[in-house]
Design a protein around this motif. Structure first.
Motif, PDB file in Angstrom:
ATOM      1  N   ARG A  15      72.397  49.001  63.839  1.00 32.91           N
ATOM      2  CA  ARG A  15      72.421  49.639  64.972  1.00 32.91           C
ATOM      3  C   ARG A  15      71.767  49.558  65.719  1.00 32.91           C
ATOM      4  O   ARG A  15      71.057  49.256  67.217  1.00 32.91           O
ATOM      5  N   ALA A  19      70.247  46.199  67.394  1.00 32.81           N
ATOM      6  CA  ALA A  19      70.884  46.090  68.181  1.00 32.81           C
ATOM      7  C   ALA A  19      70.665  46.163  70.242  1.00 32.81           C
ATOM      8  O   ALA A  19      69.555  46.674  69.832  1.00 32.81           O
ATOM      9  N   SER A  46      76.257  43.830  67.982  1.00 34.53           N
ATOM     10  CA  SER A  46      76.571  44.905  67.100  1.00 34.53           C
ATOM     11  C   SER A  46      76.930  44.504  66.008  1.00 34.53           C
ATOM     12  O   SER A  46      76.514  43.581  65.147  1.00 34.53           O
ATOM     13  N   GLU A  48      78.306  46.470  62.181  1.00 36.62           N
ATOM     14  CA  GLU A  48      79.455  47.170  61.549  1.00 36.62           C
ATOM     15  C   GLU A  48      79.974  46.951  60.514  1.00 36.62           C
ATOM     16  O   GLU A  48      79.083  45.755  59.661  1.00 36.62           O
ATOM     17  N   HIS A  56      76.836  41.591  60.575  1.00 32.25           N
ATOM     18  CA  HIS A  56      76.023  41.603  62.268  1.00 32.25           C
ATOM     19  C   HIS A  56      76.615  40.500  63.266  1.00 32.25           C
ATOM     20  O   HIS A  56      76.926  39.259  62.859  1.00 32.25           O
TER      21      HIS A  56
END
Length: 269
Positions: A15, A19, A46, A48, A56
């Motif tokens: 991130r 990102a 983003s 996570e 991704h």
């Protein structure tokens, strides 16, 4: 296999580095070439993690799902890019850094419904703010399976691996063979809270440490642990060595193809 804290650390790193800006995506190995061609130049919106899975997100262009498995790994470096070394499944290039992915069990481009279905099969992740421990408890309290088995079931709790499983059961003095339905809600809540604490520390420091301060080498005078996994632990990979609390030799057995460690005295029935 990397445990959940490692994936959350990767998500945080990616991130920060990639990102919010367009990235270049390629597949030097060739096994992800079509997907990379569809994504290169797009904005990585983003990143996570959920359990042992990394996502991704590229908005309407889809989501790259990565599961590292036993042999997968990311390597990070600063620009300029270097020639690929080994079998690089996916290369991600940002403004200041690039990362190479090698040897994953999964590296695939998924649609939003496919991501939703995958996450729906996973249990709550103690490291996520949206985790629902009640959902895990409903599975645990109805099960005849041992708590040691349930903690490694990613559909019950996502992100827990062999180290966290052994250590949290030791810290909570729970015999590994205890059936899930024999656990009290109070004891399950203590296990969950300890997982959140231990795994959160894993994200913070980048290794698994589970030993209380009074049992650290610099306090007790024992030799520090020397193991490729790093960190100070109570029972994991300490079979035959004395328990750090009671001196009983740590026990080991095999459960579902994985080694299980515990202290027969501290974790007695």
């Amino acid at each position: 296999m990397p445990e959940g804290h490692t994936l959350h650390r990767l998500a945080r790193l990616h991130r920060r580095r990639y990102a919010g800006t367009p990235v270049r995506v390629s597949s030097p190995q060739g096994r992800f070439s079509a997907e990379a061609a569809a994504l290169t130049g797009q904005v990585l919106t983003s990143v996570e993690a959920h359990g042992k899975h990394l996502f991704h997100h590229y908005g309407p262009h889809g989501t790259v799902h990565v599961h590292l498995g036993l042999y997968g790994m990311f390597t990070e470096a600063v620009l300029p890019v270097a020639e690929p070394v080994g079998q690089v499944r996916m290369r991600l290039v940002g403004r200041t850094h690039f990362t190479d992915l090698r040897g994953p069990t999964r590296c695939e481009l998924l649609s939003a419904p496919e991501v939703e279905a995958l996450v729906g099969r996973l249990g709550p992740d103690p490291l996520r703010s949206d985790a629902d421990p009640d959902r895990a408890w409903r599975r645990v309290c109805r099960s005849r399976a041992s708590v040691a088995t349930l903690l490694m079931d990613q559909s019950v709790v996502a992100g827990v691996g062999n180290v966290y499983r052994a250590e949290v059961l030791y810290r909570q003095r729970v015999p590994p063979a205890t059936p899930g339905r024999s656990l009290s809600r109070e004891r399950w809540d203590a296990i969950w809270a300890d997982l959140r604490h231990l795994m959160g520390e894993g994200v913070r420091v980048g290794r698994i440490d589970t030993v209380a301060e009074e049992h650290h080498p610099d306090v007790t005078g024992r030799r520090p642990r020397n193991d490729r996994h790093g960190g100070e632990v109570y029972v994991y990979r300490r079979a035959g060595q004395p328990c750090l609390v009671c001196d009983t030799p740590v026990a080991r057995t095999e459960l579902a193809g994985r080694n299980l460690y515990w202290c027969p005295a501290c974790q007695s029935a």
